[in-house]
Design an enzyme around this catalytic site. Structure first.
Site, mmCIF file in Angstrom:
data_model
loop_
_atom_site.group_PDB
_atom_site.id
_atom_site.type_symbol
_atom_site.label_atom_id
_atom_site.label_comp_id
_atom_site.label_asym_id
_atom_site.label_seq_id
_atom_site.Cartn_x
_atom_site.Cartn_y
_atom_site.Cartn_z
ATOM 1 N N GLY A 114 0.843 -1.187 0.000
ATOM 2 C CA GLY A 114 0.000 0.000 0.000
ATOM 3 C C GLY A 114 0.880 1.240 0.000
ATOM 4 N N ASN A 267 1.586 5.794 5.435
ATOM 5 C CA ASN A 267 0.996 4.695 4.674
ATOM 6 C C ASN A 267 -0.535 4.825 4.691
ATOM 7 O OD1 ASN A 267 0.630 3.878 7.430
ATOM 8 N ND2 ASN A 267 0.303 1.789 6.705
ATOM 9 N N PRO A 268 -1.277 3.977 3.980
ATOM 10 C CA PRO A 268 -2.724 4.171 3.842
ATOM 11 C C PRO A 268 -3.518 4.217 5.144
ATOM 12 C CG PRO A 268 -1.962 2.713 2.115
ATOM 13 C CD PRO A 268 -0.785 2.953 3.017
ATOM 14 N N CYS A 269 -3.089 3.510 6.180
ATOM 15 C CA CYS A 269 -3.856 3.506 7.434
ATOM 16 C C CYS A 269 -3.220 4.348 8.533
ATOM 17 C CB CYS A 269 -4.045 2.071 7.920
ATOM 18 S SG CYS A 269 -5.101 1.092 6.840
ATOM 19 N N GLU A 271 -0.487 4.193 10.321
ATOM 20 C CA GLU A 271 0.313 3.695 11.433
ATOM 21 C C GLU A 271 1.806 3.794 11.164
ATOM 22 O OE1 GLU A 271 -0.476 -0.137 9.043
ATOM 23 O OE2 GLU A 271 -1.463 1.759 9.475
ATOM 24 N N THR A 415 -7.452 -8.834 7.987
ATOM 25 C CA THR A 415 -7.596 -10.267 7.742
ATOM 26 C C THR A 415 -6.718 -11.117 8.639
ATOM 27 O OG1 THR A 415 -6.025 -10.035 5.919
ATOM 28 C CG2 THR A 415 -8.356 -10.056 5.353
#
Length: 569
Positions: A114, A267-269, A271, A415
């Site tokens: 990502g 990054n995308p989230c 963190e 996941t």
């Protein structure tokens, strides 16, 4: 190859996720874990050491006490593919740079990563370009290019492309950026966040003027009220869940490698805040697996931390990248991100409500322990293998050399938390007690909270069909009269946790995390704009680096849904 034989116990949903996303054709879960362990152990020096650590890593994975990020599980031992999940690439203000970033991002996503993009260096839309006598695209035009390219790529053929776009608080195109996801179909493969400086937050508080400045020529394009801009952010977040906010001065003040330049995005989230072209491999410990006799087995947890840090450092050695520059920056900093999952599960097992003082106190104790032991293990690895190359230039507050410039980070663990048997991902409370999870290829997994079933059975509480129907509809037990109040307190869902407690929990974990935290402040559908402002202001005052809110049902596509959410939409 080791001869260890381990019984691997997986739930039906775990098996579904593994078969859908992770396993090679004809491969079993145990064979996938074996291939991963063998590949990561190749970083060891001698054949004997490789065999030894392969066995250790295989045991670790099969225990489900620790799992690495998805690209490791996808790609390790397959002969191709990158093992890092998080990348940051930010374009400069030229078409050559923009298209290079688009190309490089495509290659990263093709290999399973990502990508976060900082857009603050791009000149405003409509600014003249002397070399072509044309007009600039602006940050949204660049975002549109990156989004359209990403939509053609599925991560390793297994999951949809994930992206982050961030823009500074002083950019002239900030208003259009804030509202770029009002139509949530155009940039639905992007999270967006506004980078807020300390100066801006003080201007909001004092209701001062705020200049919007073209980054190309430093011209003041417009002067607005900082509070008006703040209100636009709040209203848009209430409506769509975007933008999130990043307190960018905190990010850069704590960045371990200032010699590589300022941090431009995450990054995308959110963190991982990374230097340009840097990347990081993540892994998470299933903390609920360490409850024995109604307490945490700290010795067992420390053993898992030590093994997990070595695993992640080995990933850096055996990792493959689509671009040489990615490996170059990765080796300079040797970032790893060890986090946790199953925090809500652990609290249930200890009979501690998520929104209690005891939970906040334990959260701080747990994360300080994990980070302390991770740094200690990084130091031992530095003695064995040498510190990361930029250690002498770093601003780490360490009295001893360490192998890694960053050791802990808390990811959302979507996941992999299902695989490991967590009812709650990352440090989040339970999203609902019965919900559907939308995964790739249109699959929907129904999750019923196993702890609720267990405690009702243990206390001989039998619910009627109509009561279960209410729980399945709302995802909550708060309106079920036959359930005692102590159970209701224990099983509050994310939307039922007060905003203050969400922020407090995030703050104590951030205090002891070397990079950042991915956590969403969940709000019920009927939350007000004022509730969103309260959440963002509390986040600022608490010292966290970034925060995102999500009002239930405010997007047409939602990963976790109850029947009530679907009806609301």
């Amino acid at each position: 190859m080791t001869n260890i034989s381990i019984e691997l116990i997986l739930s039906e949903n775990s098996l579904t996720v593994l078969k859908t996303r992770y396993l090679q054709p004809g491969e079993t879960p145990a064979e996938r874990f074996r291939a991963v362990a063998k590949h990561i152990a190749n970083a060891e020096k001698t054949g004997e050491e490789k065999i030894f650590w392969e066995g250790k890593f295989y045991e670790l994975l099969c225990s489900l006490n620790f799992l690495p990020n998805s690209p490791v599980l996808f790609n390790a031992g397959t002969g191709s593919g990158c093992l890092s999940a998080c990348f940051c690439l930010s374009p400069e203000d030229s078409m050559e740079s923009i298209m290079k970033i688009a190309t490089d991002s495509t290659m990263i996503q093709k290999w399973g990563g990502g990508v976060g993009h900082g857009l603050s260096l791009i000149r405003r839309k409509g600014a003249s370009i002397k070399s072509t006598q044309k007009y600039a695209l602006g940050p949204l035009g660049v975002l549109r290019i990156l989004s359209s390219v990403s939509k053609e790529i599925t991560h390793g053929g297994r999951r949809n492309g994930a992206n982050m776009g961030q823009l500074s608080d002083s950019h002239p195109d900030l208003y259009s950026f804030i509202h770029s996801k009002d139509n949530d179909n155009e940039f639905d493969n992007f999270n967006i966040s506004v980078q807020l400086s300390e100066k801006f937050m003080k201007s909001v508080k004092d209701n001062k003027d705020w200049d919007l400045i073209d980054p190309h020529d430093k011209t003041v394009i417009q002067t607005v009220k900082a509070r008006d801009l703040w209100n636009e952010i709040i209203k848009s977040a209430w409506k769509t869940g975007d933008p999130g906010i990043v307190f960018i001065d905190r990010v850069n003040d704590s960045a371990p490698n200032p010699s590589l330049g300022p941090i431009l995005t995450s990054n995308p989230c959110a963190e991982q805040f990374l230097e340009d072209y840097n990347n990081c491999c993540l892994g998470s410990i299933s903390v609920h697996h360490f409850i024995e006799n109604n307490e945490i087995n700290w010795n067992k947890l420390e053993e898992t931390i030590n093994l997990s840090v070595r695993f992640l450092d080995n990933v850096i050695e055996v990792n493959e990248f689509p671009l040489p520059k990615l490996r170059e920056v990765n080796l300079l900093t040797r970032r790893i991100g060890l986090g946790i999952m199953g925090w809500a599960d652990l609290l249930i097992l200890l009979n501690i409500p998520y929104d209690s003082d005891d939970a906040i106190i334990l959260g701080e104790k747990l994360m300080s322990f994990i980070t302390e032991k991770a740094w200690k293990q990084s130091h031992l690895l530095a003695q064995e293998r040498g510190p990361f190359p930029l250690f002498n230039k770093s601003r780490l507050n360490q009295d001893f050399p360490v192998r890694n410039s960053c050791v802990t980070s808390i990811a959302p663990t979507g996941t992999i938390s299902i695989i490991s048997g967590c009812a709650g991902g990352g440090i989040e409370p339970f999203p609902a007690l019965v919900y559907h999870k939308n995964v790739l290829n249109g699959k929907r997994l129904e999750e019923v909270n196993p702890y609720l079933l267990g405690i009702l059975n243990k206390r001989n509480i039998f619910l009627s069909d109509s009561e279960w129907k209410k729980i399945k509809y709302a995802g909550s037990i708060q309106e079920i009269g036959s359930i005692p109040e102590d159970i209701k307190d224990l099983f509050k869902t994310a939307n039922e946790i007060p905003v203050e407690r969400h922020i407090e929990m995030m703050a104590v974990f951030q205090k002891h995390t070397t990079n950042s935290i991915s956590k969403t402040i969940n709000l019920p559908n009927n939350a007000s704009v004022e509730d969103v402002e309260k959440a963002y202001w509390l986040a600022y005052e608490s010292g966290v680096k970034s925060v995102t809110i999500y009002r239930d049902g405010s997007k047409s596509k939602q990963v976790l849904e109850t029947l009530s959410t679907e009806a609301t939409k």
